[in-house]
Design a protein around this motif. Structure first.
Motif, mmCIF file in Angstrom:
data_model
loop_
_atom_site.group_PDB
_atom_site.id
_atom_site.type_symbol
_atom_site.label_atom_id
_atom_site.label_comp_id
_atom_site.label_asym_id
_atom_site.label_seq_id
_atom_site.Cartn_x
_atom_site.Cartn_y
_atom_site.Cartn_z
ATOM 1 N N CYS A 174 0.855 -1.199 0.000
ATOM 2 C CA CYS A 174 0.000 0.000 0.000
ATOM 3 C C CYS A 174 0.886 1.242 0.000
ATOM 4 O O CYS A 174 1.666 1.466 0.920
ATOM 5 C CB CYS A 174 -0.906 0.000 1.233
ATOM 6 N N THR A 175 0.724 2.047 -1.045
ATOM 7 C CA THR A 175 1.604 3.214 -1.170
ATOM 8 C C THR A 175 0.947 4.490 -0.641
ATOM 9 O O THR A 175 1.618 5.507 -0.498
ATOM 10 C CB THR A 175 2.029 3.420 -2.645
ATOM 11 N N THR A 176 -0.368 4.451 -0.394
ATOM 12 C CA THR A 176 -1.054 5.628 0.158
ATOM 13 C C THR A 176 -1.911 5.185 1.345
ATOM 14 O O THR A 176 -2.355 4.021 1.406
ATOM 15 C CB THR A 176 -1.992 6.274 -0.891
ATOM 16 N N TYR A 197 5.613 -0.468 8.409
ATOM 17 C CA TYR A 197 7.021 -0.832 8.525
ATOM 18 C C TYR A 197 7.851 0.397 8.906
ATOM 19 O O TYR A 197 7.715 1.463 8.281
ATOM 20 C CB TYR A 197 7.524 -1.407 7.196
ATOM 21 N N ALA A 198 8.705 0.200 9.901
ATOM 22 C CA ALA A 198 9.568 1.302 10.332
ATOM 23 C C ALA A 198 10.495 1.736 9.199
ATOM 24 O O ALA A 198 10.831 2.913 9.068
ATOM 25 C CB ALA A 198 10.382 0.860 11.548
ATOM 26 N N CYS A 245 6.327 1.958 0.991
ATOM 27 C CA CYS A 245 4.946 1.849 1.476
ATOM 28 C C CYS A 245 4.632 3.009 2.423
ATOM 29 O O CYS A 245 5.450 3.914 2.601
ATOM 30 C CB CYS A 245 4.686 0.492 2.119
ATOM 31 N N VAL A 246 3.434 2.987 3.018
ATOM 32 C CA VAL A 246 2.965 4.141 3.793
ATOM 33 C C VAL A 246 3.885 4.505 4.957
ATOM 34 O O VAL A 246 4.489 3.641 5.589
ATOM 35 C CB VAL A 246 1.525 3.920 4.335
ATOM 36 N N ASN A 247 3.909 5.791 5.252
ATOM 37 C CA ASN A 247 4.737 6.335 6.316
ATOM 38 C C ASN A 247 4.356 5.744 7.677
ATOM 39 O O ASN A 247 3.170 5.621 7.974
ATOM 40 C CB ASN A 247 4.526 7.862 6.324
ATOM 41 N N PRO A 248 5.342 5.403 8.514
ATOM 42 C CA PRO A 248 5.029 4.806 9.816
ATOM 43 C C PRO A 248 4.030 5.622 10.638
ATOM 44 O O PRO A 248 3.130 5.060 11.262
ATOM 45 C CB PRO A 248 6.386 4.747 10.520
ATOM 46 N N LEU A 249 4.156 6.943 10.621
ATOM 47 C CA LEU A 249 3.270 7.751 11.469
ATOM 48 C C LEU A 249 1.830 7.821 10.936
ATOM 49 O O LEU A 249 0.942 8.336 11.609
ATOM 50 C CB LEU A 249 3.830 9.162 11.649
ATOM 51 N N ASP A 277 16.602 2.254 14.570
ATOM 52 C CA ASP A 277 17.500 2.768 13.517
ATOM 53 C C ASP A 277 16.685 3.561 12.496
ATOM 54 O O ASP A 277 17.207 4.469 11.848
ATOM 55 C CB ASP A 277 18.204 1.621 12.773
ATOM 56 N N HIS A 278 15.440 3.175 12.319
ATOM 57 C CA HIS A 278 14.598 3.803 11.291
ATOM 58 C C HIS A 278 13.615 4.812 11.872
ATOM 59 O O HIS A 278 13.313 5.822 11.244
ATOM 60 C CB HIS A 278 13.828 2.725 10.521
ATOM 61 N N VAL A 279 13.082 4.478 13.031
ATOM 62 C CA VAL A 279 12.114 5.368 13.697
ATOM 63 C C VAL A 279 12.642 5.574 15.121
ATOM 64 O O VAL A 279 12.475 4.705 15.979
ATOM 65 C CB VAL A 279 10.699 4.734 13.721
ATOM 66 N N PRO A 280 13.314 6.690 15.365
ATOM 67 C CA PRO A 280 13.925 6.874 16.682
ATOM 68 C C PRO A 280 12.887 6.937 17.804
ATOM 69 O O PRO A 280 11.689 7.155 17.533
ATOM 70 C CB PRO A 280 14.690 8.199 16.548
#
Ligand SMILES: O=C[C@H](O)COP(=O)(O)O
Length: 251
Positions: free
Chosen positions: A93-95, A124-125, A132-136, A164-167
């Motif tokens: 899912c890209t959006t 995914y972090a 794919c979609v932003n973690p937040l 490492d990806h999402v502090p």
């Protein structure tokens, strides 16, 4: 904080059963089919039979494509096979709109079958690596689709980890947004014992692990060890006690 452990099959689930008093959720997946790789229906059923009845069994539906009908049908398959936590990795899912589409189908398919099933929308972090979609965005996707929890894991298991990806401060915002939407917040991604202090402080509801409780810390070649599950749980409990004491002292 609840502890979710991901065995790769029936044998490892039996090892989880030996450590049942130290864990909260047994999460069936097939790591060789991806970070949230789906296992066979009969494996979910065998694992449901193997772990104590009071431990919920979770199943991953896969690192799914943007195919809402296909994914809804797969999610129902996991529920029919005995899983009460249904986890979906929104890989394709890209959006946010696509992700909501997929999760709405899953929620309807699963909850029509079993109203008390618990649906987890997972992003995914390291979303930037796979597009794919932003973690937040996950808490809002989970809220608008009627899911029960928002989760982050890592898509690429190459030794890099959640933080490492999402502090931690961004994970804290993820948890805040999930709680504001009345959802549980689940975090995973090569989490180690050393991450538990931060995960406790930010209010994580569910921590998911595999590598940290496998022999040699290796999620692929190592096997889940009951003594490592017990040790991980002991550290979780220690952090929970210390954090509660610090909060009490500050108030
Ligand atoms: O859902 C949790 C995952 O299985 C985490 O696995 P990992 O700790 O090896 O990244």
């Amino acid at each position: 904080m609840l502890l979710l452990i991901s065995p790769d099959g029936v044998e490892e689930a039996l090892d989880c059963a030996k450590a049942a008093e130290h864990l909260d959720i047994v999460d069936v997946k097939k790591p060789d089919e991806g970070s949230l790789g789906a296992n066979f229906p009969w494996v979910i059923r065998e694992i449901r039979d193997a772990v104590p009845a009071d431990k919920p069994v979770s199943a991953t539906v896969g690192d799914v494509p943007y195919k809402p009908g296909t994914v809804a049908q797969a999610a129902l398959g996991a529920a029919v096979s005995g899983a009460t936590y249904i986890k979906v990795g929104l890989y394709g899912c890209t959006t946010p709109e696509q992700a909501i589409d997929v999760m709405r189908g899953v929620v309807r398919a699963v909850k029509d079958y079993r109203a008390d099933a618990f649906v987890v929308a997972s992003g995914y972090a390291d979303a930037h690596r796979i597009g794919c979609v932003n973690p937040l965005a996950l808490p809002d996707i989970a809220r608008r689709s009627g899911s029960d929890a928002a989760m982050l894991d890592t898509a690429v298991k190459d030794g890099t980890r959640l933080f490492d990806h999402v502090p931690p401060d961004v994970c804290a915002e993820f948890v805040r947004r999930a709680h504001e939407a009345d959802l549980l917040a689940a975090l995973a991604g090569s989490v180690k014992v050393g991450d538990l202090g931060a995960l406790t402080r930010i209010g994580t509801d569910i921590v998911g692990v595999r590598g940290a409780v496998c022999e040699g810390g290796d999620r692929t070649t190592g096997r889940i060890q009951p003594r490592l599950v017990a040790a991980f749980r002991a550290e979780m409990d220690r952090h929970a006690r210390e954090y509660a004491a610090a909060v009490a002292a500050a108030s």
